[in-house]
Design a protein around this motif. Structure first.
Motif, PDB file in Angstrom:
ATOM      1  N   LYS A 190      -3.721 -37.224 -10.026  1.00 39.82           N
ATOM      2  CA  LYS A 190      -3.174 -36.996 -11.365  1.00 39.82           C
ATOM      3  C   LYS A 190      -1.913 -37.796 -11.662  1.00 39.82           C
ATOM      4  O   LYS A 190      -1.595 -38.043 -12.834  1.00 39.82           O
ATOM      5  CB  LYS A 190      -2.896 -35.508 -11.578  1.00 39.82           C
ATOM      6  N   GLU A 193      -7.536 -33.800 -15.160  1.00 43.08           N
ATOM      7  CA  GLU A 193      -7.011 -32.825 -16.114  1.00 43.08           C
ATOM      8  C   GLU A 193      -8.151 -32.033 -16.758  1.00 43.08           C
ATOM      9  O   GLU A 193      -8.032 -30.830 -16.983  1.00 43.08           O
ATOM     10  CB  GLU A 193      -6.186 -33.526 -17.193  1.00 43.08           C
ATOM     11  N   VAL A 203      -9.194 -29.349 -14.361  1.00 39.38           N
ATOM     12  CA  VAL A 203      -8.226 -28.245 -14.330  1.00 39.38           C
ATOM     13  C   VAL A 203      -8.372 -27.359 -15.564  1.00 39.38           C
ATOM     14  O   VAL A 203      -8.372 -26.127 -15.468  1.00 39.38           O
ATOM     15  CB  VAL A 203      -6.789 -28.785 -14.203  1.00 39.38           C
ATOM     16  N   LYS A 258      -9.499 -23.441 -15.338  1.00 40.63           N
ATOM     17  CA  LYS A 258      -8.677 -22.342 -15.863  1.00 40.63           C
ATOM     18  C   LYS A 258      -9.500 -21.448 -16.793  1.00 40.63           C
ATOM     19  O   LYS A 258      -9.331 -20.223 -16.797  1.00 40.63           O
ATOM     20  CB  LYS A 258      -7.450 -22.897 -16.577  1.00 40.63           C
ATOM     21  N   ASN A 311      -2.974 -30.609  -5.181  1.00 38.58           N
ATOM     22  CA  ASN A 311      -2.688 -30.511  -6.614  1.00 38.58           C
ATOM     23  C   ASN A 311      -3.541 -29.431  -7.276  1.00 38.58           C
ATOM     24  O   ASN A 311      -3.046 -28.652  -8.104  1.00 38.58           O
ATOM     25  CB  ASN A 311      -2.934 -31.856  -7.303  1.00 38.58           C
ATOM     26  N   GLU A 366      -2.258 -25.993  -6.367  1.00 34.08           N
ATOM     27  CA  GLU A 366      -1.030 -25.668  -7.101  1.00 34.08           C
ATOM     28  C   GLU A 366      -1.307 -25.437  -8.587  1.00 34.08           C
ATOM     29  O   GLU A 366      -0.853 -24.438  -9.169  1.00 34.08           O
ATOM     30  CB  GLU A 366      -0.010 -26.795  -6.932  1.00 34.08           C
ATOM     31  N   ASP A 367      -2.055 -26.334  -9.211  1.00 27.31           N
ATOM     32  CA  ASP A 367      -2.263 -26.258 -10.654  1.00 27.31           C
ATOM     33  C   ASP A 367      -3.112 -25.056 -11.066  1.00 27.31           C
ATOM     34  O   ASP A 367      -2.994 -24.559 -12.197  1.00 27.31           O
ATOM     35  CB  ASP A 367      -2.912 -27.544 -11.161  1.00 27.31           C
ATOM     36  N   HIS A 412      -3.130 -22.216  -9.223  1.00 30.81           N
ATOM     37  CA  HIS A 412      -2.483 -21.037  -8.623  1.00 30.81           C
ATOM     38  C   HIS A 412      -3.402 -20.366  -7.598  1.00 30.81           C
ATOM     39  O   HIS A 412      -3.586 -19.145  -7.601  1.00 30.81           O
ATOM     40  CB  HIS A 412      -2.067 -20.041  -9.715  1.00 30.81           C
TER      41      HIS A 412
END
Length: 246
Positions: free
Chosen positions: A87, A114, A117, A121, A156, A159-160, A162
């Motif tokens: 990223k 992106e 991600v 989510k 990444n 982390e992104d 969670h």
């Protein structure tokens, strides 16, 4: 992971408990980005082929309790280097990509990582992310630091989104094996080192998975067998000790 093999009639029947979140808008399939659908292939974009995730999902739902569903999100770009999913550095690679790859990248709003991600989510609103599947490496053949590059992307994602690395394994498949005359089979020696960088990672063998004439992609039967092996490993991680018939 995008899938290259021709989808055959036997691949078009799927348990409704196996779902795919569409990663791009596909009017030809009647699918909208970010929505769940029964996982009838193609599972990547609108006109891609059979992938390892097809039979991964089928075997998962066949061996999980009937109240469990399995959802997959496939964000893949054929022929790309792993750098495209870094990223913080993908722009330099994307800027030099050939036009056909640029067109694929545009389908993911110009940033495949992106997009992944964002979709993940959305998926977290409906369920729990249990694992990450990876099949890549042809374009990075003989790149000795590939495992470290993958670790950057994996870290990444953790982390992104969670997540906790100890609870979310990475399953990475080998490229077409030397036993099939795989032209990038030497990369499997590098892929084998991935668990040294990512403790909660597992390498899925491609031995015996049949390939197409280019000795670069699997054929439909090879993808089926390969996907079943991804599922067998994931099920074992989840505590289901079963024997998968290939």
């Amino acid at each position: 992971m995008e899938g290259n093999a021709r989808i055959e009639p036997q691949d078009t029947t799927v348990d409704s408990r196996f779902q795919v979140m569409e990663a791009v808008d596909c009017p030809n399939l009647g699918r909208t980005k970010g929505k769940w659908y029964p996982a009838v292939p193609p599972l990547c974009r609108c006109r891609t082929g059979l992938t390892p995730s097809d039979y991964f999902g089928r075997i998962m739902v066949a061996n999980l309790p009937k109240d469990k569903k399995v959802g997959v999100i496939n964000v893949s770009v054929a022929g790309c280097k792993i750098e495209l999913f870094d990223k913080n550095n993908f722009q330099a690679y994307a800027a030099k990509a050939p036009s056909w790859m640029t067109n694929i990248i545009k389908e993911y709003s110009g940033n495949p990582y992106e997009q992944l991600v964002v979709l993940a989510k959305l998926a977290q609103k409906d369920g729990v992310i249990k694992g990450i599947l990876l099949h890549q490496g042809e374009s990075n053949t003989n790149d000795s630091i590939w495992p470290q590059k993958v670790k950057v992307i994996y870290d990444n994602l953790i982390e992104d989104l969670h997540l906790k690395a100890k609870k979310v394994p990475l399953l990475a498949g080998e490229l077409v094996n030397a036993d099939q005359g795989g032209v990038c089979a030497s990369m499997n020696l590098i892929i084998a080192k991935l668990p040294q960088k990512i403790p909660n990672s597992y390498v899925i063998s491609s031995a015996g998975c049949t390939d197409s004439r280019d000795n670069l992609h699997f054929n439909a039967e090879g993808y089926r067998k390969f996907g079943k092996r991804y599922a067998a490993k994931m099920l074992s991680i989840l505590g289901y000790n079963i024997t998968i018939s290939e």
